[in-house]
Motif scaffolding. Structure first.
Motif, PDB file in Angstrom:
ATOM      1  N   ILE A 142       0.860  -1.185   0.000  1.00  0.00           N
ATOM      2  CA  ILE A 142       0.000   0.000   0.000  1.00  0.00           C
ATOM      3  C   ILE A 142       0.894   1.232   0.000  1.00  0.00           C
ATOM      4  O   ILE A 142       2.055   1.177   0.419  1.00  0.00           O
ATOM      5  N   GLY A 143       0.381   2.329  -0.510  1.00  0.00           N
ATOM      6  CA  GLY A 143       1.080   3.604  -0.393  1.00  0.00           C
ATOM      7  C   GLY A 143       2.119   3.895  -1.444  1.00  0.00           C
ATOM      8  O   GLY A 143       2.614   5.018  -1.506  1.00  0.00           O
ATOM      9  N   GLY A 144       2.481   2.913  -2.262  1.00  0.00           N
ATOM     10  CA  GLY A 144       3.583   3.157  -3.190  1.00  0.00           C
ATOM     11  C   GLY A 144       4.829   3.515  -2.397  1.00  0.00           C
ATOM     12  O   GLY A 144       5.111   2.901  -1.368  1.00  0.00           O
ATOM     13  N   PRO A 145       5.578   4.543  -2.802  1.00  0.00           N
ATOM     14  CA  PRO A 145       6.782   4.915  -2.052  1.00  0.00           C
ATOM     15  C   PRO A 145       6.512   5.757  -0.801  1.00  0.00           C
ATOM     16  O   PRO A 145       7.432   6.060  -0.044  1.00  0.00           O
ATOM     17  N   ARG A 146       5.248   6.121  -0.565  1.00  0.00           N
ATOM     18  CA  ARG A 146       4.945   7.057   0.525  1.00  0.00           C
ATOM     19  C   ARG A 146       5.484   6.596   1.870  1.00  0.00           C
ATOM     20  O   ARG A 146       5.999   7.405   2.652  1.00  0.00           O
ATOM     21  N   TYR A 147       5.376   5.309   2.168  1.00  0.00           N
ATOM     22  CA  TYR A 147       5.767   4.807   3.486  1.00  0.00           C
ATOM     23  C   TYR A 147       7.131   4.119   3.441  1.00  0.00           C
ATOM     24  O   TYR A 147       7.372   3.138   4.134  1.00  0.00           O
ATOM     25  N   THR A 148       8.003   4.662   2.610  1.00  0.00           N
ATOM     26  CA  THR A 148       9.350   4.123   2.485  1.00  0.00           C
ATOM     27  C   THR A 148      10.363   5.258   2.618  1.00  0.00           C
ATOM     28  O   THR A 148      10.015   6.442   2.535  1.00  0.00           O
TER      29      THR A 148
END
Length: 233
Positions: A142-148
């Protein structure tokens, strides 16, 4: 399909410092590596390895060697460095997968680290007949790169993180019909562990381990787990 909702995920600015534990962890792996004996699999699989964002096949060399010693037929994806262009790489993956399928006349196990795991899942979503099982290692679903830890890099390149997050969730409108083994760690300093948990696909087996993000592809315990998961029906 009704919108999928999930609890907000927060990432601290110092989360990536967890990866500094890798050298200490590696010292603890030495006895395990010395005691490791190649166990020839009774269910050898054709396995395709997908590297994480910004890395290439060399990052999975230890895993490739480990799985091959256990009798599996393993190859890297042949696409060089994972540039982060998930759609482009997913499309380029098809002839690679087909060649491995044709070579042994059986569906393949696709193992992906980090973003490579996301690409593996989405390839399997589009080509379920090609894939026996997907194994992800610290992969955001989930989130794509947002939570990385790569979020700012994507933003600096002009990507809209909100739009990327929506695009990822829209993929769930097409069910993922291939079994998934999702390996994740709460000590992961690169990808928020909550983003690695898939609560919506029908056949996902979650396995929590204690390694860092980099340790997921080097730890003898995790590599043995990957070999075990690859042999599942």
């Amino acid at each position: 399909m009704s919108p999928i909702s999930y609890e907000p995920i927060s990432r601290g600015r110092f989360d990536a410092l967890k990866e500094l534990r890798l050298p200490v962890d590696a010292l603890g792996w030495v006895p395990a590596w010395l005691a490791t004996k190649a166990r020839r699999s009774e269910r050898p699989r054709s396995i395709l390895l997908l590297p994480g964002f910004g890395t290439g096949p060399r990052s999975l060399h230890v895993m490739q060697h480990f799985l091959a010693r256990h009798g599996h037929r393993v190859r890297d994806w042949g696409l060089g460095v994972n540039t982060g262009e998930a759609k482009k790489l997913r499309l380029a993956l098809e002839p690679v997968a087909r060649s491995l399928i044709d070579a042994h006349d059986e569906p393949i196990v696709v193992v992906g680290w980090s973003l490579g795991g996301f690409i593996a899942r989405e390839y399997a979503r589009e080509h379920p007949e090609h894939v026996r099982r997907v194994i992800t290692l610290g992969s955001p679903v989930i989130g794509g790169p947002r939570y990385t830890a790569t979020a700012e890099r994507y933003r600096a390149q002009g990507h809209d993180l909100d739009e990327l997050e929506r695009a990822v969730m829209q993929r769930y409108a097409t069910p993922l019909r291939v079994p998934v083994s999702a390996i994740y760690s709460k000590r992961d300093g690169i990808v928020a562990w909550q983003a690695c948990v898939d609560r919506w696909s029908p056949d996902v087996r979650h396995v929590e381990v204690g390694e860092t993000h980099l340790g997921l592809v080097l730890s003898p315990r995790v590599l043995a787990l990957v070999a075990q998961e690859a042999e599942r029906d």
